[in-house]
Design an enzyme around this catalytic site. Sequence first.
Site, PDB file in Angstrom:
ATOM      1  N   TYR A  84       0.933  -1.034   0.018  1.00 24.49           N
ATOM      2  CA  TYR A  84       0.136   0.041   0.089  1.00 24.49           C
ATOM      3  C   TYR A  84       0.813   1.318  -0.003  1.00 24.49           C
ATOM      4  O   TYR A  84       1.841   1.346   0.774  1.00 24.49           O
ATOM      5  CB  TYR A  84      -1.086   0.042   1.114  1.00 24.49           C
ATOM      6  CG  TYR A  84      -2.262  -0.095   0.919  1.00 24.49           C
ATOM      7  CD1 TYR A  84      -2.960   0.961   0.008  1.00 24.49           C
ATOM      8  CD2 TYR A  84      -3.092  -1.144   1.478  1.00 24.49           C
ATOM      9  CE1 TYR A  84      -4.176   0.678  -0.262  1.00 24.49           C
ATOM     10  CE2 TYR A  84      -4.630  -1.136   0.999  1.00 24.49           C
ATOM     11  CZ  TYR A  84      -5.176  -0.303   0.299  1.00 24.49           C
ATOM     12  OH  TYR A  84      -6.254  -0.672  -0.126  1.00 24.49           O
ATOM     13  N   GLU A 101      -0.426   4.860  -0.259  1.00 26.29           N
ATOM     14  CA  GLU A 101      -1.239   5.860  -0.502  1.00 26.29           C
ATOM     15  C   GLU A 101      -0.454   7.184  -0.285  1.00 26.29           C
ATOM     16  O   GLU A 101       0.393   7.282   0.614  1.00 26.29           O
ATOM     17  CB  GLU A 101      -2.513   5.881   0.071  1.00 26.29           C
ATOM     18  CG  GLU A 101      -3.525   5.271  -0.227  1.00 26.29           C
ATOM     19  CD  GLU A 101      -4.954   5.037   0.317  1.00 26.29           C
ATOM     20  OE1 GLU A 101      -4.875   6.029   1.288  1.00 26.29           O
ATOM     21  OE2 GLU A 101      -5.744   4.122   0.303  1.00 26.29           O
ATOM     22  N   ASP A 120      -6.973  15.425 -23.528  1.00 26.74           N
ATOM     23  CA  ASP A 120      -7.040  13.842 -23.232  1.00 26.74           C
ATOM     24  C   ASP A 120      -6.313  13.335 -24.475  1.00 26.74           C
ATOM     25  O   ASP A 120      -7.002  13.234 -25.430  1.00 26.74           O
ATOM     26  CB  ASP A 120      -8.470  13.556 -23.052  1.00 26.74           C
ATOM     27  CG  ASP A 120      -8.344  12.054 -22.892  1.00 26.74           C
ATOM     28  OD1 ASP A 120      -7.439  11.471 -23.033  1.00 26.74           O
ATOM     29  OD2 ASP A 120      -9.533  11.484 -22.468  1.00 26.74           O
ATOM     30  N   THR A 172      -3.968   7.587 -21.123  1.00 23.96           N
ATOM     31  CA  THR A 172      -3.647   6.094 -20.831  1.00 23.96           C
ATOM     32  C   THR A 172      -2.041   5.764 -21.454  1.00 23.96           C
ATOM     33  O   THR A 172      -1.652   6.549 -22.014  1.00 23.96           O
ATOM     34  CB  THR A 172      -4.648   5.197 -21.560  1.00 23.96           C
ATOM     35  OG1 THR A 172      -4.404   5.368 -22.981  1.00 23.96           O
ATOM     36  CG2 THR A 172      -6.004   5.412 -20.762  1.00 23.96           C
ATOM     37  N   LYS A 199      -2.454   2.446 -24.906  1.00 21.81           N
ATOM     38  CA  LYS A 199      -2.832   2.456 -26.303  1.00 21.81           C
ATOM     39  C   LYS A 199      -1.560   2.693 -27.213  1.00 21.81           C
ATOM     40  O   LYS A 199      -0.725   1.770 -27.160  1.00 21.81           O
ATOM     41  CB  LYS A 199      -3.856   3.588 -26.466  1.00 21.81           C
ATOM     42  CG  LYS A 199      -5.323   3.461 -25.481  1.00 21.81           C
ATOM     43  CD  LYS A 199      -6.109   4.416 -25.876  1.00 21.81           C
ATOM     44  CE  LYS A 199      -7.361   4.058 -25.072  1.00 21.81           C
ATOM     45  NZ  LYS A 199      -7.385   4.704 -23.833  1.00 21.81           N
ATOM     46  N   ARG A 224      -1.616  -1.314 -18.836  1.00 25.50           N
ATOM     47  CA  ARG A 224      -2.869  -0.688 -18.730  1.00 25.50           C
ATOM     48  C   ARG A 224      -2.748   0.109 -17.478  1.00 25.50           C
ATOM     49  O   ARG A 224      -2.615  -0.236 -16.317  1.00 25.50           O
ATOM     50  CB  ARG A 224      -3.983  -1.790 -18.442  1.00 25.50           C
ATOM     51  CG  ARG A 224      -5.221  -1.485 -18.477  1.00 25.50           C
ATOM     52  CD  ARG A 224      -6.203  -2.792 -18.715  1.00 25.50           C
ATOM     53  NE  ARG A 224      -5.864  -3.273 -20.120  1.00 25.50           N
ATOM     54  CZ  ARG A 224      -6.260  -2.663 -21.416  1.00 25.50           C
ATOM     55  NH1 ARG A 224      -7.053  -1.551 -21.259  1.00 25.50           N
ATOM     56  NH2 ARG A 224      -6.078  -2.997 -22.476  1.00 25.50           N
TER      57      ARG A 224
HETATM   58  N1  DSN Z   1     -11.819   2.436 -24.152  1.00 26.61           N
HETATM   59  C1  DSN Z   1     -11.194   3.326 -24.872  1.00 26.61           C
HETATM   60  C2  DSN Z   1     -11.281   3.279 -26.338  1.00 26.61           C
HETATM   61  O1  DSN Z   1     -11.691   2.213 -26.734  1.00 26.61           O
HETATM   62  O2  DSN Z   1     -11.130   4.422 -26.953  1.00 26.61           O
HETATM   63  C3  DSN Z   1     -11.468   4.772 -24.384  1.00 26.61           C
HETATM   64  O3  DSN Z   1     -12.058   4.783 -23.136  1.00 26.61           O
END
Ligand code: DSN
Length: 478
Positions: free
Chosen positions: A64, A66, A241, A270, A273, A279
Site C-alpha cells: 500500500y 497512498e 486527453d 492512458t 494504447k 494498462r
Molecule cells: N476504451 C477506450 C477506447 O477504446 O477508446 C476509451 O475509453
Amino acid sequence: MTDARTSAIYRQALEVIAEVEPRVAEATRQELADQRGSLKLIASENYASPAVLLTMGTWLSDKYAEGTVGHRFYAGCQNIDTVEALAAEHARELFGAPYAYAQPHSGIDANLVAFWSILAHRIEGPTLARLGAKNVNDLTEADWETLRGELGNQRLLGMSLDAGGHLTHGFRPNISGKMFHQQQYGTDPTTGLLDYDVVAAKAREFRPLVLIAGYSAYPRRVDFARMREIADEVGATLMVDMAHFAGLVAGKVFTGDEDPVPFAHVTTTTTHKSLRGPRGGLVLAQEEYAPSVDRGCPMVLGGPLGHVMAAKAVALAEARRPEFRVYAQQVADNAKSLADGFLSRGATLVTGGTDNHLVLLDVSSFGLTGRQAESALLDAGVVTNRNAVPADPHGAWYTSGIRLGTPALTTRGFGHDEFDRVAELMIEVLRSTSPGTTSTGAPSKATYRLADGVADRVRAAAAEMLDNHPLYPGLDLA
Ligand code: DSN
C-alpha cells in the site's frame, strides 16, 4: 523482443498458476493464441513488450502506498517511491512536461484526477482565501455548503461522443456530464472536421471553466495552440486527453501546434494504447497544477498500483528510445495505407481519410449497422469495435461505424502492403454480409448473414500475414 528466457519464464509461471486455478492458466494461454491468430484493429489496443508485462507480475503489487513520493500514509514505501519517481521522470523527459503523476489506474481515473485538480486549483483555493481559511479542515458546515454550490455550478465544454469525443468529456450519462454543467462541440456536418471558429463561438457564449480537447474516434490531428487561444480568451483551463495519440506525441509524429503538452494546463493519457505500456493512466501538468494533481490519491483514486507504475517506468523508458519514433511514424503511415486501401475500393470514411492512427469506416453504404459489421468481421478473425459516426442514426449502441487503428498490428511489423490487404479483406467481408431479421421477421440492427465460405477464406488469408509477423516471436508455451 522475445527469447528463450521469456518462454521458460512464462511456461513455468503458467504451471505455478495452474496448480491453484488451472482455468485461469488456460484462459491466459488461450488469450495469447487468440491474439496471435486474429487481426487486432482495435484503435485503443496494442501489445506491450515482455519487459513491461513481466514487470507487472511481481510483489510490488503487495504494497500500500497512498500519498506521493516521499510523503506516504504507510511505512516502508521506499521501493514504490523509486518506481513511481522513475515513471514520473521518464514521463516528464519524454513529453517535456513540467510535472507528471503516474498513479491513475486508467484513463477515466486520470480524467477524474484532472477534473478535481482543476476545480481545487481554480475554486477551492480562492474560496478558502475568501472564507479566511488556511485549508479545508478550517471550513464550517456553512462554508462547505457555499463551496459545494460553487463546485456544482461549473461549466465544461468538450467534444461530443458522436463527433469522436470520449464519454468523460461531458457525455451526459457519464459522471463528467453530471458533475459539470456541460455543453459539447461537434464537427462540421459537411467535412467531419473540427471547426475552431465554431468551438470559439461556443466557448465565448458558454464561458466554460474547463475546455477539453482530445478524442477517442476523431481521425484527424488537432491544433492545440488554437485550442489554448480559445481557452485563454474565455478564461478556461485547457485540459487535453491524449489517451489515443500519446504514442504519436511521444514518437514526435505530432510536434509544434499538434503537441498538446506545452499548450494544455493539464494533459491526461492512458499508457496502454499507442504508447504501448501497461494498462493505466498518467497526468501531466504545468507546475501550478502539481499540488492539486498530487492529491489524486486518495481524493479520487484508490491506493496506487506499485507493479503497474513500475511497468509504466519500463514502457516510458522504451518510448524514449529512438526506435519508438520509427514505430510511431509507421503507425501513422500505416493508418494512411489502411485509409487509402478503403478509399480506392469505394468505401466511405469519416472526414475522408486520416492523419493519425485511426480510421473511422462508415458501413452504412454496405447496408449494415456497426454492430452487424463488427460481428461479421469478428467471424472472419478481424477484431474491431463499432463506433458512432457524427449524427449517427443508429445511436451509440448499434452505430453506423467501425473504428480501426494501426498501433497493434504495426507492433507486429505490418507495413503498407499488409494494411492494404487488410482493407481488401475487410471489404470482402462487408460486401458478403447482409442484414438479418428478428425472430418475428422484422429488420434487425444486430443480426446478419455472412455468405458461406467467406470467413474461412479471410481467416486463411490473414493467417498468412500473421504468420509472417508473429506476435512475441520465439515465445513458445508448449
Ligand atoms: N476504451 C477506450 C477506447 O477504446 O477508446 C476509451 O475509453
